[in-house]
Design an enzyme around this catalytic site. Structure first.
Site, PDB file in Angstrom:
ATOM      1  N   GLU A 166       0.833  -1.206   0.004  1.00 23.93           N
ATOM      2  CA  GLU A 166      -0.001   0.109  -0.128  1.00 23.93           C
ATOM      3  C   GLU A 166       0.913   1.157   0.019  1.00 23.93           C
ATOM      4  O   GLU A 166       0.564   2.031   0.809  1.00 23.93           O
ATOM      5  CB  GLU A 166      -0.715   0.183   1.312  1.00 23.93           C
ATOM      6  CG  GLU A 166      -2.121  -1.128   1.353  1.00 23.93           C
ATOM      7  CD  GLU A 166      -2.802  -1.206   2.254  1.00 23.93           C
ATOM      8  OE1 GLU A 166      -2.867  -0.313   3.369  1.00 23.93           O
ATOM      9  OE2 GLU A 166      -3.771  -2.240   2.402  1.00 23.93           O
ATOM     10  N   GLU A 271      -6.238 -10.720  -1.195  1.00 21.94           N
ATOM     11  CA  GLU A 271      -6.965 -10.580  -0.067  1.00 21.94           C
ATOM     12  C   GLU A 271      -8.352 -10.669  -0.160  1.00 21.94           C
ATOM     13  O   GLU A 271      -9.016  -9.650   0.270  1.00 21.94           O
ATOM     14  CB  GLU A 271      -6.479  -9.310   0.744  1.00 21.94           C
ATOM     15  CG  GLU A 271      -5.123  -9.367   0.912  1.00 21.94           C
ATOM     16  CD  GLU A 271      -4.590  -8.025   1.722  1.00 21.94           C
ATOM     17  OE1 GLU A 271      -5.368  -7.520   2.264  1.00 21.94           O
ATOM     18  OE2 GLU A 271      -3.281  -7.863   1.867  1.00 21.94           O
TER      19      GLU A 271
HETATM   20  C1  XIL Z   1      -6.175  -6.637   8.483  1.00 21.04           C
HETATM   21  C2  XIL Z   1      -6.433  -7.863   9.300  1.00 21.04           C
HETATM   22  O1  XIL Z   1      -7.127  -8.761   8.595  1.00 21.04           O
HETATM   23  C3  XIL Z   1      -7.084  -7.456  10.753  1.00 21.04           C
HETATM   24  O2  XIL Z   1      -7.170  -8.409  11.692  1.00 21.04           O
HETATM   25  C4  XIL Z   1      -6.191  -6.222  11.339  1.00 21.04           C
HETATM   26  O3  XIL Z   1      -6.704  -5.884  12.393  1.00 21.04           O
HETATM   27  C5  XIL Z   1      -5.814  -5.223  10.485  1.00 21.04           C
HETATM   28  O4  XIL Z   1      -5.452  -5.716   8.985  1.00 21.04           O
HETATM   29  N1  XIL Z   1      -5.060  -4.773   3.966  1.00 21.04           N
HETATM   30  C6  XIL Z   1      -3.776  -5.588   4.411  1.00 21.04           C
HETATM   31  C7  XIL Z   1      -4.361  -6.534   5.384  1.00 21.04           C
HETATM   32  O5  XIL Z   1      -2.843  -5.746   3.701  1.00 21.04           O
HETATM   33  O6  XIL Z   1      -2.625  -6.791   6.378  1.00 21.04           O
HETATM   34  C8  XIL Z   1      -5.245  -5.972   6.364  1.00 21.04           C
HETATM   35  O7  XIL Z   1      -5.389  -7.135   7.381  1.00 21.04           O
HETATM   36  C9  XIL Z   1      -6.490  -5.769   5.565  1.00 21.04           C
HETATM   37  C10 XIL Z   1      -6.388  -4.722   4.444  1.00 21.04           C
END
Ligand code: XIL
Length: 382
Positions: A166, A271
């Site tokens: 990001e 994701e």
């Molecule tokens: C999220 C996790 O799923 C949560 O448990 C945590 O509280 C916050 O992060 N983008 C990403 C991930 O790259 O690492 C994030 O994961 C969601 C958004």
């Protein structure tokens, strides 16, 4: 009609009870013994984000679903910098080691997430003892130590790392993170160089959300081309794909997949989840800095998901997997961000305390109707 409904509910409760008694033999599949990973074998890896309770076996039902349906795992939280190096120099690998051992024991492709990210990073990383920002050289040195210690620790075991997560905004500008503000845009190439030095055989990825946005797409292409021109190894681009029932359009997602494929790198859906809840913002984002206040009307399915919404979720997932299958030549992995709705981060993001249904397995760890359809789609694709 009502009686049949009750009977079905009773049967599914029995199944859950059986699963609780004997998690490893729980029949949490499509009902015909078929699995997602088999259906997509030879097309792309079927990945899932896992948490520490699943690795430890505390969440044993989730663990059996992982073993049954998936052939790739990524760490949901335990490899973020705040977890691995909460205090300067005090690395804590205990959860991450267990995560990697779980992957090895079950023959799963293990992805590390993530080395350089503005979020879930410890405050000390960017500040001196008086709380002021450190110098460029100091931050580069800290980044190097972190990356090389972590990548070195898992050398040969973690097969791919999200090196930078990001770094680019939706409009294509650089995110004003501490890494960017203190080091400048070359923090990205430095991170990739450091990771390569620590494990030259490991795959190295750039990962981001809203990759469907034109501005971000073009900036990522430019950034990757710049690394390639300089001879810096980058193996893949991860598209997070935190979706809703309507966002992003298949056309926009496809345009980005195609643009990234043209760079000659692997493309990964990293994701994936599909929120069915109203979006409190003008447009969707997975920016973890964003949050909105809870309101009843933002949480319409507190008890259960109506059939119409469940059908919409099935159709949405099918449209997405058909898209991924069209590009199976360059997509190497499609990973969902969690096993079951129960543990999904979407229940608390961007509004805390809602009941969302974004994943493939329900709150009882049973496959939703979409799983069977996805298996059929995978099998049908030549
Ligand atoms: C999220 C996790 O799923 C949560 O448990 C945590 O509280 C916050 O992060 N983008 C990403 C991930 O790259 O690492 C994030 O994961 C969601 C958004």
């Amino acid at each position: 009609m009502k009686q049949i409904g009750l009977l079905l509910k009773a049967l599914s409760l029995c199944l859950v009870a059986l699963c609780l008694l004997d998690a490893n033999h729980c029949v949490a599949n499509d009902g015909e013994g078929k699995t997602l990973k088999d259906a997509y074998n030879g097309k792309f890896l079927i990945g899932v984000a896992v948490n520490t309770r699943q690795v430890d076996g505390v969440d044993s039902l989730a663990q059996s679903v992982i073993k049954q349906h998936f052939n790739a795992i990524v760490a949901e939280n335990c490899m973020k910098s705040g977890m691995l190096q909460p205090k300067q120099g005090a690395f804590n690998f205990s959860d991450a080691d267990k995560f990697v051992a779980f992957g090895e024991a079950n023959n799963l492709f293990v992805t590390g997430h993530c080395l350089v990210w503005h979020s879930q990073a410890p405050r000390w990383f960017f500040t001196d003892k008086d709380g002021n920002d450190v110098s460029r050289d100091t931050l580069i040195a800290r980044m190097k130590t972190h990356i090389q210690t972590v990548v070195g620790h898992f050398k040969g075991k973690v097969k791919g790392w999200d090196v930078v997560n990001e770094a680019i905004e939706d409009d294509g500008s650089y995110r004003q993170s501490k890494f960017y503000k203190i080091i400048g845009e070359d923090f990205i190439e430095l991170a990739f160089r450091f990771a390569y030095e620590a494990d030259p055989d490991c795959e190295l990825y750039y990962n981001d959300y809203n990759m469907n946005k034109q501005g971000k797409r073009e900036a990522v292409v430019k950034m990757v081309q710049n690394l390639q021109k300089k001879g810096i190894k980058i193996d893949g681009i991860g598209m997070q794909a935190h979706c809703t029932l309507t966002y992003p359009t298949i056309a926009d997602e496809e345009a980005s997949i195609e643009a990234f494929c043209r760079l000659g790198v692997k493309v990964m859906i990293t994701e994936l989840d599909v929120s069915v809840l109203p979006n409190p913002f003008e447009y969707n984002t997975a920016d973890v800095n964003q949050s909105a206040e809870y309101k009843e009307k933002l949480n319409p399915y507190g008890k259960e998901l109506p059939d119409s919404a469940s059908q919409a979720l099935t159709n949405r997932y099918l449209d997405l997997y058909h898209l991924f299958l069209r590009h199976k030549g360059c997509i190497s992995r499609v990973a969902v961000w969690g096993v079951s709705d129960k543990g999904s981060w979407k229940n608390n993001f961007p509004v805390w305390g809602r009941t969302d249904y974004p994943l493939l397995f329900d709150r009882n760890y049973l496959p939703k109707p979409v799983v069977k359809k996805l298996i059929e789609a995978g099998e049908a694709s030549k």
